[in-house]
Design a protein around this motif. Structure first.
Motif, PDB file in Angstrom:
ATOM      1  N   PRO A  83     -23.274 -25.211   4.144  1.00 53.53           N
ATOM      2  CA  PRO A  83     -22.892 -24.785   2.794  1.00 53.53           C
ATOM      3  C   PRO A  83     -23.973 -25.024   1.740  1.00 53.53           C
ATOM      4  O   PRO A  83     -24.026 -24.314   0.727  1.00 53.53           O
ATOM      5  N   LEU A  84     -24.844 -25.990   1.972  1.00 52.15           N
ATOM      6  CA  LEU A  84     -25.848 -26.335   0.968  1.00 52.15           C
ATOM      7  C   LEU A  84     -26.938 -25.285   0.832  1.00 52.15           C
ATOM      8  O   LEU A  84     -27.728 -25.330  -0.113  1.00 52.15           O
ATOM      9  N   ALA A  85     -26.981 -24.324   1.741  1.00 52.19           N
ATOM     10  CA  ALA A  85     -27.993 -23.274   1.651  1.00 52.19           C
ATOM     11  C   ALA A  85     -27.855 -22.471   0.366  1.00 52.19           C
ATOM     12  O   ALA A  85     -28.846 -21.932  -0.151  1.00 52.19           O
ATOM     13  N   LEU A  86     -26.649 -22.405  -0.183  1.00 51.05           N
ATOM     14  CA  LEU A  86     -26.421 -21.621  -1.406  1.00 51.05           C
ATOM     15  C   LEU A  86     -26.944 -22.291  -2.666  1.00 51.05           C
ATOM     16  O   LEU A  86     -27.001 -21.668  -3.721  1.00 51.05           O
ATOM     17  N   LEU A  87     -27.326 -23.544  -2.573  1.00 49.91           N
ATOM     18  CA  LEU A  87     -27.852 -24.233  -3.753  1.00 49.91           C
ATOM     19  C   LEU A  87     -29.111 -23.555  -4.282  1.00 49.91           C
ATOM     20  O   LEU A  87     -29.429 -23.656  -5.466  1.00 49.91           O
ATOM     21  N   MET A  94     -20.856 -21.131  -5.207  1.00 53.70           N
ATOM     22  CA  MET A  94     -20.545 -22.017  -4.090  1.00 53.70           C
ATOM     23  C   MET A  94     -19.067 -22.372  -4.158  1.00 53.70           C
ATOM     24  O   MET A  94     -18.597 -22.928  -5.154  1.00 53.70           O
ATOM     25  N   ILE A  95     -18.351 -22.040  -3.116  1.00 51.34           N
ATOM     26  CA  ILE A  95     -16.926 -22.342  -3.005  1.00 51.34           C
ATOM     27  C   ILE A  95     -16.751 -23.258  -1.804  1.00 51.34           C
ATOM     28  O   ILE A  95     -17.299 -22.999  -0.732  1.00 51.34           O
ATOM     29  N   SER A  96     -16.002 -24.327  -1.977  1.00 54.93           N
ATOM     30  CA  SER A  96     -15.821 -25.292  -0.904  1.00 54.93           C
ATOM     31  C   SER A  96     -15.365 -24.593   0.375  1.00 54.93           C
ATOM     32  O   SER A  96     -14.552 -23.660   0.340  1.00 54.93           O
ATOM     33  N   CYS A 243     -16.611 -29.158  -3.843  1.00 56.23           N
ATOM     34  CA  CYS A 243     -17.992 -29.540  -3.533  1.00 56.23           C
ATOM     35  C   CYS A 243     -18.014 -30.082  -2.113  1.00 56.23           C
ATOM     36  O   CYS A 243     -17.147 -30.887  -1.739  1.00 56.23           O
ATOM     37  N   ASP A 244     -19.007 -29.656  -1.342  1.00 57.21           N
ATOM     38  CA  ASP A 244     -19.113 -30.090   0.059  1.00 57.21           C
ATOM     39  C   ASP A 244     -20.369 -30.905   0.324  1.00 57.21           C
ATOM     40  O   ASP A 244     -20.709 -31.150   1.482  1.00 57.21           O
ATOM     41  N   ASP A 245     -21.076 -31.315  -0.707  1.00 57.68           N
ATOM     42  CA  ASP A 245     -22.370 -31.962  -0.498  1.00 57.68           C
ATOM     43  C   ASP A 245     -22.274 -33.201   0.390  1.00 57.68           C
ATOM     44  O   ASP A 245     -23.042 -33.363   1.342  1.00 57.68           O
ATOM     45  N   CYS A 246     -21.331 -34.085   0.060  1.00 59.27           N
ATOM     46  CA  CYS A 246     -21.237 -35.330   0.825  1.00 59.27           C
ATOM     47  C   CYS A 246     -20.795 -35.077   2.261  1.00 59.27           C
ATOM     48  O   CYS A 246     -21.182 -35.811   3.180  1.00 59.27           O
ATOM     49  N   LEU A 247     -20.002 -34.038   2.474  1.00 55.03           N
ATOM     50  CA  LEU A 247     -19.572 -33.684   3.826  1.00 55.03           C
ATOM     51  C   LEU A 247     -20.712 -33.043   4.609  1.00 55.03           C
ATOM     52  O   LEU A 247     -20.928 -33.335   5.788  1.00 55.03           O
ATOM     53  N   SER A 248     -21.453 -32.174   3.941  1.00 59.97           N
ATOM     54  CA  SER A 248     -22.462 -31.360   4.622  1.00 59.97           C
ATOM     55  C   SER A 248     -23.625 -32.170   5.165  1.00 59.97           C
ATOM     56  O   SER A 248     -24.236 -31.787   6.167  1.00 59.97           O
ATOM     57  N   VAL A 249     -23.976 -33.271   4.496  1.00 57.29           N
ATOM     58  CA  VAL A 249     -25.167 -34.024   4.902  1.00 57.29           C
ATOM     59  C   VAL A 249     -24.869 -35.080   5.963  1.00 57.29           C
ATOM     60  O   VAL A 249     -25.771 -35.797   6.403  1.00 57.29           O
ATOM     61  N   CYS A 250     -23.625 -35.189   6.410  1.00 56.89           N
ATOM     62  CA  CYS A 250     -23.270 -36.195   7.407  1.00 56.89           C
ATOM     63  C   CYS A 250     -23.967 -35.896   8.738  1.00 56.89           C
ATOM     64  O   CYS A 250     -23.828 -34.795   9.285  1.00 56.89           O
ATOM     65  N   PRO A 251     -24.706 -36.858   9.298  1.00 54.89           N
ATOM     66  CA  PRO A 251     -25.403 -36.619  10.571  1.00 54.89           C
ATOM     67  C   PRO A 251     -24.466 -36.273  11.723  1.00 54.89           C
ATOM     68  O   PRO A 251     -24.884 -35.619  12.685  1.00 54.89           O
ATOM     69  N   TRP A 252     -23.209 -36.685  11.638  1.00 55.03           N
ATOM     70  CA  TRP A 252     -22.274 -36.406  12.728  1.00 55.03           C
ATOM     71  C   TRP A 252     -21.909 -34.927  12.806  1.00 55.03           C
ATOM     72  O   TRP A 252     -21.325 -34.480  13.802  1.00 55.03           O
ATOM     73  N   ASN A 253     -22.283 -34.150  11.791  1.00 59.06           N
ATOM     74  CA  ASN A 253     -22.020 -32.717  11.845  1.00 59.06           C
ATOM     75  C   ASN A 253     -22.833 -32.024  12.934  1.00 59.06           C
ATOM     76  O   ASN A 253     -22.555 -30.871  13.276  1.00 59.06           O
ATOM     77  N   ALA A 272     -20.681 -15.827  -0.537  1.00 60.25           N
ATOM     78  CA  ALA A 272     -21.765 -15.938  -1.522  1.00 60.25           C
ATOM     79  C   ALA A 272     -21.560 -14.914  -2.629  1.00 60.25           C
ATOM     80  O   ALA A 272     -22.435 -14.084  -2.901  1.00 60.25           O
ATOM     81  N   PRO A 273     -20.415 -14.949  -3.306  1.00 57.64           N
ATOM     82  CA  PRO A 273     -20.145 -13.943  -4.342  1.00 57.64           C
ATOM     83  C   PRO A 273     -21.038 -14.128  -5.572  1.00 57.64           C
ATOM     84  O   PRO A 273     -21.455 -15.247  -5.889  1.00 57.64           O
ATOM     85  N   ARG A 274     -21.329 -13.028  -6.250  1.00 59.99           N
ATOM     86  CA  ARG A 274     -22.100 -13.097  -7.495  1.00 59.99           C
ATOM     87  C   ARG A 274     -21.223 -13.700  -8.584  1.00 59.99           C
ATOM     88  O   ARG A 274     -20.082 -13.291  -8.792  1.00 59.99           O
TER      89      ARG A 274
END
Length: 378
Positions: A83-87, A94-96, A243-253, A272-274
């Motif tokens: 999900p962080l690619a949209l940053l 960005m939608i959770s 927001c998914d930042d804290c979830l997305s960076v978890c190494p267990w993913n 990825a809507p405008r």
């Protein structure tokens, strides 16, 4: 009732993981809950401190005195992409991950009821059941850990060795006992890692395993009712719902996989809507577009508030078409939308053009919140 039969039925119904926990919350998690409430870190979610609900949250047996076991179920909702690619695309929303298709409450509750009916049938109606999915005072994450599904990570969410941070939870409370169920809670595998803590854009984690919801972007964009405090607006970036930042960076993913559940695979129009495409939505269009989505729950005013903050953060968002749409929203019936529009315009317009609009609008504006935004934007 044998635990292996329960597991097999749960998987047949569509759950990915199943565990059984005793109906009790350990003292450490009771203390964490008490500290969270005492510090009023729940923000406007006053039900967290409700003196009638709080004892039920601390002790499942207060919620239902007859419960003997808590069956904890998990459903994978892992995304296909990070999900962080949209940053890096500030003009896109960005939608959770959990909100990019159907509301999970509906599907999970339906499946919980299906499993509960099966349990009653298997016992000839001799046992009782109750189902819960995130809408009752159930401290489900500690119960999930006690049931061996995963552990409560430093970001306070459940982490699974098989599914990373992407599990929806649901529970079946029952008078049944499962003597052969593993009584082995999952241990904490976070170690010294602090990726999730460091990734938070608003520093919502004062310490590991402790969340201050008042600073959390998910809280601010979903639960918070008024204008978003100025100190958090820049940090929100283009996150318009959750927001998914804290979830997305978890190494267990690295062990996670994309969900196979069609209801949780992202709708193409929500990946990825405008941002600007949402500005013309009236209430009917909003309700139609988000029918069946958890986003519908927050309503058009809060949703557009979030969109406007994100547009104000778009470094390339000041094109003529967008500015014209913002002008239109200055006449919106919602004071929340008007106030958020003021901030977005102040970020995107040059000083001379903005001050010209300001002088004109001040003469017509009567809402104190909107007037305050005009004053602060000078």
């Amino acid at each position: 009732m044998r635990f292996d039969a329960l597991q097999a039925k749960a998987r047949e119904i569509g759950f990915d993981v199943c565990g059984v926990a005793k109906p009790e919350i350990d003292s450490r998690n009771q203390q964490r809950l008490d500290e969270f409430v005492a510090g009023e870190e729940f923000g406007s979610m006053a039900w967290m401190a409700d003196p009638e609900r709080l004892p039920r949250r601390r002790d499942p047996k207060v919620l239902w005195g007859d419960v003997q076991s808590v069956i904890v179920l998990g459903t994978n909702y892992g995304p296909a992409e990070n999900p962080l690619a949209l940053l890096d695309h500030s003009d896109r929303a960005m939608i959770s991950v959990y909100a990019q298709n159907r509301d999970y409450h509906d599907l999970i509750k339906k499946r919980l009821k299906q499993l509960a009916r099966w349990l009653v049938e298997q016992t000839g109606g001799a046992e009782q059941v109750k189902v819960f999915v995130d809408t009752a005072p159930v401290l489900e994450k500690p119960l999930a850990q006690a049931g061996g599904i995963g552990w409560q990570g430093k970001h306070t969410n459940v982490v699974s060795r098989d599914y990373g941070s992407w599990l929806f939870l649901g529970e079946v409370f029952t008078t049944l006992q499962f003597d052969d169920a593993p009584q082995k809670p999952e241990i904490d595998h976070c170690g010294s890692c602090r990726n999730c803590l460091d990734a938070c854009p608003t520093n919502a984690f004062p310490e590991p395993y402790k969340l201050d919801a008042r600073r959390c972007i998910s809280y601010l964009t979903i639960e918070h009712d008024g204008v978003i405090p100025r100190e958090f607006r820049r940090a929100i970036g283009n996150r318009i719902y959750g927001c998914d930042d804290c979830l997305s960076v978890c190494p267990w993913n690295k062990f996670s996989s994309r969900t196979e559940e069609l209801a949780f695979i992202a709708r193409a129009e929500l990946t990825a809507p405008r941002l600007a495409d949402f500005l013309a939505m009236d209430d009917d269009a909003f309700r139609a577009f988000f029918a069946g989505s958890p986003i519908k729950r927050i309503g058009r005013a809060k949703f557009l508030r979030n969109v406007l903050i994100a547009i104000g953060n778009d470094k390339n968002g000041g094109d003529a078409s967008t500015i014209a749409q913002l002008h239109n929203l200055l006449a919106d019936p919602s004071a929340l939308i008007r106030a958020s529009t003021v901030w977005a315009m102040a970020q995107l317009m040059d000083d001379a053009a903005f001050h010209e609009v300001r002088q004109h609008q001040l003469a017509a504006e009567t809402d104190a919140t909107v007037l305050a935004e005009w004053r602060d934007a000078v």
